[in-house]
Write a protein that holds these residues in place. Sequence first.
Motif, PDB file in Angstrom:
ATOM      1  N   ASN A  21       0.970  -1.743  -0.077  1.00 35.50           N
ATOM      2  CA  ASN A  21       0.171  -0.143  -0.338  1.00 35.50           C
ATOM      3  C   ASN A  21       0.599   1.414  -0.045  1.00 35.50           C
ATOM      4  N   ILE A  22       1.932   1.643   0.138  1.00 38.13           N
ATOM      5  CA  ILE A  22       2.909   2.287   0.243  1.00 38.13           C
ATOM      6  C   ILE A  22       2.650   3.206  -1.140  1.00 38.13           C
ATOM      7  N   ASP A  23       2.287   3.907  -0.771  1.00 37.61           N
ATOM      8  CA  ASP A  23       2.169   5.374  -2.202  1.00 37.61           C
ATOM      9  C   ASP A  23       3.839   6.045  -2.852  1.00 37.61           C
ATOM     10  N   THR A  24       4.144   6.092  -2.032  1.00 31.44           N
ATOM     11  CA  THR A  24       5.385   6.988  -2.246  1.00 31.44           C
ATOM     12  C   THR A  24       6.743   6.293  -1.777  1.00 31.44           C
ATOM     13  N   PHE A  25       7.735   6.782  -2.480  1.00 30.38           N
ATOM     14  CA  PHE A  25       9.085   6.468  -1.435  1.00 30.38           C
ATOM     15  C   PHE A  25       9.741   8.079  -2.132  1.00 30.38           C
ATOM     16  N   CYS A  26      10.798   8.084  -1.148  1.00 33.97           N
ATOM     17  CA  CYS A  26      11.590   9.071  -0.610  1.00 33.97           C
ATOM     18  C   CYS A  26      13.251   8.813  -0.899  1.00 33.97           C
ATOM     19  N   THR A  27      13.934   9.682  -1.207  1.00 29.54           N
ATOM     20  CA  THR A  27      15.505   9.616  -0.550  1.00 29.54           C
ATOM     21  C   THR A  27      16.417  10.687  -0.418  1.00 29.54           C
ATOM     22  N   ALA A  28      17.638  10.441  -0.366  1.00 31.81           N
ATOM     23  CA  ALA A  28      18.581  12.041  -0.755  1.00 31.81           C
ATOM     24  C   ALA A  28      19.571  11.110  -1.730  1.00 31.81           C
ATOM     25  N   THR A  29      20.129  12.517  -2.414  1.00 31.62           N
ATOM     26  CA  THR A  29      21.417  10.924  -3.334  1.00 31.62           C
ATOM     27  C   THR A  29      21.864  12.495  -4.210  1.00 31.62           C
ATOM     28  N   ASP A  30      23.208  12.015  -4.068  1.00 29.80           N
ATOM     29  CA  ASP A  30      23.966  13.000  -5.321  1.00 29.80           C
ATOM     30  C   ASP A  30      23.671  12.684  -6.701  1.00 29.80           C
ATOM     31  N   GLY A  31      23.023  11.929  -7.229  1.00 36.23           N
ATOM     32  CA  GLY A  31      22.285  11.863  -8.450  1.00 36.23           C
ATOM     33  C   GLY A  31      21.586  10.742  -8.815  1.00 36.23           C
ATOM     34  N   ASN A  32      23.056   9.118  -9.198  1.00 38.59           N
ATOM     35  CA  ASN A  32      22.675   7.981  -9.367  1.00 38.59           C
ATOM     36  C   ASN A  32      21.481   7.306  -8.385  1.00 38.59           C
ATOM     37  N   HIS A  33      21.550   7.645  -6.907  1.00 38.33           N
ATOM     38  CA  HIS A  33      21.032   6.684  -6.728  1.00 38.33           C
ATOM     39  C   HIS A  33      19.014   6.976  -6.813  1.00 38.33           C
ATOM     40  N   GLY A  34      18.795   8.121  -6.594  1.00 41.78           N
ATOM     41  CA  GLY A  34      17.912   8.712  -6.562  1.00 41.78           C
ATOM     42  C   GLY A  34      16.915   8.592  -7.694  1.00 41.78           C
ATOM     43  N   ARG A  35      18.250   8.637  -9.309  1.00 40.58           N
ATOM     44  CA  ARG A  35      17.595   8.657 -10.592  1.00 40.58           C
ATOM     45  C   ARG A  35      16.894   7.315 -10.510  1.00 40.58           C
ATOM     46  N   ALA A  36      17.789   6.319  -9.953  1.00 41.75           N
ATOM     47  CA  ALA A  36      17.353   5.256  -9.767  1.00 41.75           C
ATOM     48  C   ALA A  36      16.006   4.164  -9.002  1.00 41.75           C
ATOM     49  N   LEU A  37      16.530   4.949  -7.702  1.00 48.40           N
ATOM     50  CA  LEU A  37      14.675   5.237  -7.495  1.00 48.40           C
ATOM     51  C   LEU A  37      13.698   6.054  -7.489  1.00 48.40           C
ATOM     52  N   ALA A  38      13.506   6.242  -8.443  1.00 49.64           N
ATOM     53  CA  ALA A  38      12.583   7.141  -9.111  1.00 49.64           C
ATOM     54  C   ALA A  38      12.197   6.124 -10.201  1.00 49.64           C
ATOM     55  N   TRP A  39      12.996   5.378 -11.146  1.00 47.06           N
ATOM     56  CA  TRP A  39      12.732   4.847 -12.488  1.00 47.06           C
ATOM     57  C   TRP A  39      11.742   3.418 -11.102  1.00 47.06           C
ATOM     58  N   ALA A  40      13.043   2.786 -10.411  1.00 47.40           N
ATOM     59  CA  ALA A  40      11.988   1.741  -9.462  1.00 47.40           C
ATOM     60  C   ALA A  40      10.935   2.134  -9.246  1.00 47.40           C
ATOM     61  N   SER A  41      10.604   2.911  -9.324  1.00 49.47           N
ATOM     62  CA  SER A  41       9.218   3.600  -7.946  1.00 49.47           C
ATOM     63  C   SER A  41       7.964   3.481  -8.974  1.00 49.47           C
TER      64      SER A  41
END
Length: 372
Positions: free
Chosen positions: A89-109
């Motif tokens: 049921n999780i609706d939103t994932f969130c992170t801090a990044t200097d670039g690559n991890h954030g891009r990966a998280l956005a894609w996986a979400s």
Amino acid sequence: MIDFFLHKPDNEFAPDNTTHILTHNDAYQFHRTLPGYAPTPCLNLHRLAEKYHTGQLFIKDESKRFHLEAFKALGASYAIHCILEQDGNIDTFCTATDGNHGRALAWASASAGKKSVVFVPDHTAVARIRAIEQEGAEVIRVDGNYDEACDRAAQSCSREGWQLVQDAARDGYEEIPALIMAGYLTQFRELEEELHLPGKPEVDIVFLQAGVGSFAASAIWYYLDRYGPDRPKIILVEPFEADGVLTSFRAGKRVVPDKSFKTMMAGLNCGIPSPGAWNIIRSGTDAVVSISDHFAAEAMQALYHPAGTDQPVTAGESGAAGLAGFMAVMAEEKLKPVRDLLRISPESRILFVNTEGATDPVNFRSIISKTA
Ligand SMILES: Cc1ncc(COP(=O)(O)O)c(C=O)c1O
């Protein structure tokens, strides 16, 4: 500027409450089910090895990881998969990044049909922010460095009820960073198809770049688990201006380095090492080397404009850092103790991981337009 620290590891780590996650992970099986999955190539740079009078130089090229240009996709995708198995049921994932991890998280979400919010430090390159947004995330720029962006992400998650998927652990937040490390193991499992043999890693030395240390810890965990004391020697490489792991080794505990945090190696521009990673790193690191940016630039050039028949590799600033550390060790008088430890010979087989491609294309072009 360069610095180094030699360490005598005990090759054993005391199990903690996340050890089972690394031990029982099935990330490799999971990744192989993802659309677009293919193992990243491992190249043998014969001409570069000749130049350094060494046996073989291998580079595993994570710039080819999905369309995301960095190994980080392995961690975020596996963590989100495991989290959603527990709570869909999780609706939103969130992170801090200097670039690559954030891009990966956005894609996986987005692949899981979920929203994402990504916090970035104020110096983050525009191209990196656009790449995260293109995967569907809302990006929030923080007036501060990477550690401050991490604090902001954690606070926002508590307030908004978002699920934090951070690659650095903190007190009471250990399981998800361990899942991310478990995801990174796929890189080393893939090497079993072309390099590593049961009981014999077939490489003598591995250079690993470190930011918060989760990437290096996953590699060290893998080599200790598979090969124990017969593991290859492990050298960590950090930016001189953000050498949290080196400073922590020197202090005997995790500390924030008293440095400027001005480095183009954005993926490695982190302060204090992650506690989960630190436990593993301590048990299997032989030396840490910290280097200034010009070594990374030279390694990017050497990879992009290779000698002879070597295949060109597109390596970003942090991606080239492992090779940059090796080049510094081979060239710099100050690093002779590291050379003596490694005993690099015409038989040595050395592995690097190009952890990212040209994720800041403007800086990349300006660097590779200069000849190595
Ligand atoms: C390209 C690249 N290489 C290496 C690292 C280092 O990984 P870690 O922070 O787990 O040490 C990062 C982290 O963001 C990265 O983006």
